[in-house]
Design a protein around this motif. Structure first.
Motif, PDB file in Angstrom:
ATOM      1  N   SER A  45       0.735  -1.195   0.198  1.00  0.00           N
ATOM      2  CA  SER A  45       0.009  -0.061  -0.096  1.00  0.00           C
ATOM      3  C   SER A  45       0.733   1.237  -0.025  1.00  0.00           C
ATOM      4  CB  SER A  45      -1.005   0.040   1.270  1.00  0.00           C
ATOM      5  OG  SER A  45      -0.250   0.234   2.307  1.00  0.00           O
ATOM      6  N   GLY A  46       1.967   1.149   0.397  1.00  0.00           N
ATOM      7  CA  GLY A  46       2.941   2.255   0.682  1.00  0.00           C
ATOM      8  C   GLY A  46       3.134   2.741   2.077  1.00  0.00           C
ATOM      9  N   GLY A  47       2.516   1.887   3.182  1.00  0.00           N
ATOM     10  CA  GLY A  47       2.463   2.138   4.336  1.00  0.00           C
ATOM     11  C   GLY A  47       3.565   1.383   5.146  1.00  0.00           C
ATOM     12  N   LYS A  48       3.891   1.656   6.260  1.00  0.00           N
ATOM     13  CA  LYS A  48       4.782   0.945   7.107  1.00  0.00           C
ATOM     14  C   LYS A  48       4.694  -0.280   7.266  1.00  0.00           C
ATOM     15  CE  LYS A  48       2.947   1.471  11.513  1.00  0.00           C
ATOM     16  NZ  LYS A  48       1.552   1.603  11.189  1.00  0.00           N
ATOM     17  N   ASP A  49       3.339  -0.862   7.469  1.00  0.00           N
ATOM     18  CA  ASP A  49       3.369  -2.163   7.578  1.00  0.00           C
ATOM     19  C   ASP A  49       3.518  -3.265   6.227  1.00  0.00           C
ATOM     20  OD1 ASP A  49       2.390  -1.409  10.035  1.00  0.00           O
ATOM     21  OD2 ASP A  49       0.371  -1.148   9.270  1.00  0.00           O
ATOM     22  N   SER A  50       3.134  -2.640   5.278  1.00  0.00           N
ATOM     23  CA  SER A  50       3.359  -3.300   4.051  1.00  0.00           C
ATOM     24  C   SER A  50       4.844  -3.429   3.466  1.00  0.00           C
ATOM     25  CB  SER A  50       2.392  -2.953   2.843  1.00  0.00           C
ATOM     26  OG  SER A  50       2.369  -1.592   2.485  1.00  0.00           O
ATOM     27  N   TYR A  51       5.564  -2.103   3.744  1.00  0.00           N
ATOM     28  CA  TYR A  51       6.768  -1.874   3.392  1.00  0.00           C
ATOM     29  C   TYR A  51       7.746  -3.130   4.320  1.00  0.00           C
ATOM     30  CZ  TYR A  51       6.883   2.153   0.671  1.00  0.00           C
ATOM     31  OH  TYR A  51       6.957   3.471  -0.367  1.00  0.00           O
ATOM     32  N   THR A  52       7.333  -3.311   5.432  1.00  0.00           N
ATOM     33  CA  THR A  52       8.067  -3.935   6.495  1.00  0.00           C
ATOM     34  C   THR A  52       7.777  -5.586   6.091  1.00  0.00           C
ATOM     35  OG1 THR A  52       7.967  -2.378   8.208  1.00  0.00           O
ATOM     36  CG2 THR A  52       8.281  -4.788   8.873  1.00  0.00           C
ATOM     37  N   MET A  53       6.616  -5.707   5.787  1.00  0.00           N
ATOM     38  CA  MET A  53       6.188  -7.156   5.339  1.00  0.00           C
ATOM     39  C   MET A  53       6.964  -7.556   4.025  1.00  0.00           C
ATOM     40  SD  MET A  53       2.511  -8.943   4.231  1.00  0.00           S
ATOM     41  CE  MET A  53       2.137  -7.668   2.973  1.00  0.00           C
ATOM     42  N   LEU A  54       7.073  -6.882   3.232  1.00  0.00           N
ATOM     43  CA  LEU A  54       7.994  -6.947   1.941  1.00  0.00           C
ATOM     44  C   LEU A  54       9.380  -7.263   2.284  1.00  0.00           C
ATOM     45  CD1 LEU A  54       8.178  -7.542  -1.223  1.00  0.00           C
ATOM     46  CD2 LEU A  54       8.504  -4.970  -1.368  1.00  0.00           C
ATOM     47  N   GLU A  55       9.889  -6.641   3.173  1.00  0.00           N
ATOM     48  CA  GLU A  55      11.313  -6.564   3.425  1.00  0.00           C
ATOM     49  C   GLU A  55      11.505  -7.855   4.324  1.00  0.00           C
ATOM     50  OE1 GLU A  55      15.196  -5.081   4.335  1.00  0.00           O
ATOM     51  OE2 GLU A  55      13.875  -4.278   3.236  1.00  0.00           O
ATOM     52  N   ILE A  56      10.730  -8.247   5.309  1.00  0.00           N
ATOM     53  CA  ILE A  56      11.026  -9.274   6.120  1.00  0.00           C
ATOM     54  C   ILE A  56      10.592 -10.730   5.334  1.00  0.00           C
ATOM     55  CG2 ILE A  56      10.226 -10.614   7.905  1.00  0.00           C
ATOM     56  CD1 ILE A  56      11.754  -8.203   8.592  1.00  0.00           C
ATOM     57  N   LEU A  57       9.821 -10.721   4.378  1.00  0.00           N
ATOM     58  CA  LEU A  57       9.607 -11.922   3.425  1.00  0.00           C
ATOM     59  C   LEU A  57      10.651 -12.134   2.737  1.00  0.00           C
ATOM     60  CD1 LEU A  57       5.684 -11.835   2.648  1.00  0.00           C
ATOM     61  CD2 LEU A  57       6.707 -13.173   4.110  1.00  0.00           C
ATOM     62  N   ARG A  58      11.164 -11.184   1.829  1.00  0.00           N
ATOM     63  CA  ARG A  58      12.330 -11.401   0.982  1.00  0.00           C
ATOM     64  C   ARG A  58      13.456 -11.795   1.833  1.00  0.00           C
ATOM     65  NH1 ARG A  58      14.301  -6.805  -0.589  1.00  0.00           N
ATOM     66  NH2 ARG A  58      15.337  -7.888  -2.796  1.00  0.00           N
ATOM     67  N   ASN A  59      13.732 -11.447   3.148  1.00  0.00           N
ATOM     68  CA  ASN A  59      14.650 -11.807   4.075  1.00  0.00           C
ATOM     69  C   ASN A  59      14.620 -13.440   4.152  1.00  0.00           C
ATOM     70  OD1 ASN A  59      15.891 -11.812   7.103  1.00  0.00           O
ATOM     71  ND2 ASN A  59      17.127 -10.331   5.640  1.00  0.00           N
ATOM     72  N   LEU A  60      13.487 -13.613   4.561  1.00  0.00           N
ATOM     73  CA  LEU A  60      13.169 -15.052   4.841  1.00  0.00           C
ATOM     74  C   LEU A  60      13.151 -15.812   3.906  1.00  0.00           C
ATOM     75  CD1 LEU A  60       9.971 -14.790   7.386  1.00  0.00           C
ATOM     76  CD2 LEU A  60      12.273 -15.447   7.925  1.00  0.00           C
ATOM     77  N   GLN A  61      12.994 -15.456   2.442  1.00  0.00           N
ATOM     78  CA  GLN A  61      12.858 -15.897   1.147  1.00  0.00           C
ATOM     79  C   GLN A  61      14.420 -16.623   1.016  1.00  0.00           C
ATOM     80  OE1 GLN A  61      12.447 -13.852  -2.188  1.00  0.00           O
ATOM     81  NE2 GLN A  61      11.311 -15.545  -3.325  1.00  0.00           N
ATOM     82  N   ALA A  62      15.292 -15.564   1.303  1.00  0.00           N
ATOM     83  CA  ALA A  62      16.660 -15.916   1.040  1.00  0.00           C
ATOM     84  C   ALA A  62      17.160 -17.346   1.752  1.00  0.00           C
ATOM     85  CB  ALA A  62      17.444 -14.794   1.347  1.00  0.00           C
ATOM     86  N   SER A  63      16.729 -17.600   2.981  1.00  0.00           N
ATOM     87  CA  SER A  63      17.164 -18.534   3.844  1.00  0.00           C
ATOM     88  C   SER A  63      16.181 -19.754   3.910  1.00  0.00           C
ATOM     89  CB  SER A  63      17.693 -17.911   4.973  1.00  0.00           C
ATOM     90  OG  SER A  63      16.664 -17.281   5.919  1.00  0.00           O
ATOM     91  N   ALA A  64      14.935 -19.487   3.567  1.00  0.00           N
ATOM     92  CA  ALA A  64      14.045 -20.543   3.644  1.00  0.00           C
ATOM     93  C   ALA A  64      14.168 -22.026   3.264  1.00  0.00           C
ATOM     94  CB  ALA A  64      12.555 -20.103   3.302  1.00  0.00           C
ATOM     95  N   PRO A  65      13.954 -23.070   3.922  1.00  0.00           N
ATOM     96  CA  PRO A  65      14.097 -24.381   3.313  1.00  0.00           C
ATOM     97  C   PRO A  65      13.119 -24.667   2.376  1.00  0.00           C
ATOM     98  CG  PRO A  65      12.797 -24.532   5.652  1.00  0.00           C
ATOM     99  CD  PRO A  65      13.350 -22.961   5.166  1.00  0.00           C
TER     100      PRO A  65
END
Length: 278
Positions: A45-65
């Motif tokens: 949406s351009g709000g703090k929550d969705s920016y953070t969600m995208l960041e954390i999901l991309r971070n988890l994606q890099a190391s997820a099993p």
């Protein structure tokens, strides 16, 4: 933000990121939100929550099993003054796949909702319908929304106080038509942590007041109440969220969830009572 010369800020950012990552990973695991081969549509949406969600999901994606893909989607609802350039520019710097979906829901809302009435309800329904349809177009198997723990608690109280229902936002939801699985990966994350993280990351926040809608006063009242409780009684909101995961239908009053009419003493208990009475 360049944190190289700000060790305290860098330390705080790392601490927040680890906490948000841990809690998001735990929520994904507890509710089986993301599976092998999933295509996750991250609603931005351009709000703090969705920016953070995208960041954390991309971070988890890099190391997820497991292997899963991410595509960011923003819905441009054509509110006057919407800064169309901000999200594409930001997403291009990340190198993430993204789409900007243009739907003039603003005109529809303004035409239907009387002047002075809050537009949030209709706006959210139109937005949801647009996003669900687009998820089907691009073959997304999961739709990720940025609601956090505080949103879930606020919705619980909103429904109790104003709707006469004991329900909230589930961390994982099947849409009414059975075609879409909606997930809320930030379900365990506190808003104050997300806000602090977003400030340190200096995300290009787009305000949610461009449509000129009145503030959702009911939700704001609930938010203020919970924040006051959290300040006056530390740990209270943590306990309340835990309660959402420890529901005892037999100790409520919903006849659809528990067979109160069929509730009776067992034969063994009756025999014991008869013996005692003798």
């Amino acid at each position: 933000m360049d944190l190289s010369n700000q060790p305290k800020a860098k330390l705080e950012l790392n601490k927040l990121q680890k906490r948000l990552r841990r809690l998001t990973g735990q929520a994904i695991s507890d509710f089986n939100m993301i599976e092998e081969g999933d295509k996750v549509m991250v609603c931005l949406s351009g709000g703090k929550d969705s920016y953070t969600m995208l960041e954390i999901l991309r971070n988890l994606q890099a190391s997820a099993p497991i292997d899963f893909s991410i595509v960011a989607v923003n819905l441009d609802q054509k509110q006057p003054g919407f800064p169309e350039h901000i999200l594409p520019a930001y997403l291009e710097t990340l190198g993430v796949d993204f789409h900007i979906l243009e739907r003039d829901t603003y005109s529809i809302v303004k035409e239907i909702v009387p002047e002075g009435k809050t537009t949030c309800g209709l706006c959210s329904r139109l937005r949801r319908g647009s996003l669900y349809g687009f998820a089907e177009e691009i073959g997304a198997t999961k739709i990720a929304l940025g609601h956090h723990r505080d949103d879930i608690l606020e919705t619980l109280f909103l429904n109790m106080f104003f709707g006469g229902k004991m329900k909230s936002m589930p961390p994982k939801l099947l849409s009414d038509n059975g075609k879409h699985v909606v997930i809320r990966p930030l379900a365990y994350c506190k808003e104050k942590d997300i806000e602090a993280f977003a400030q340190l990351k200096e995300y290009p926040i787009i305000p949610c007041n461009l449509c000129g809608s009145q503030e959702n006063l009911q939700r704001q009242v609930i938010k203020d109440m919970l924040q006051k409780w959290d300040k006056d009684f530390p740990g209270r909101t943590d306990t309340m969220f835990t309660a959402l995961q420890n529901v005892v239908p037999s100790h409520l009053a919903d006849t659809e969830l528990f067979d109160f009419k069929g509730l009776a003493q067992s034969e063994g208990a009756l025999n014991r009572l008869n013996v005692i009475s003798l």
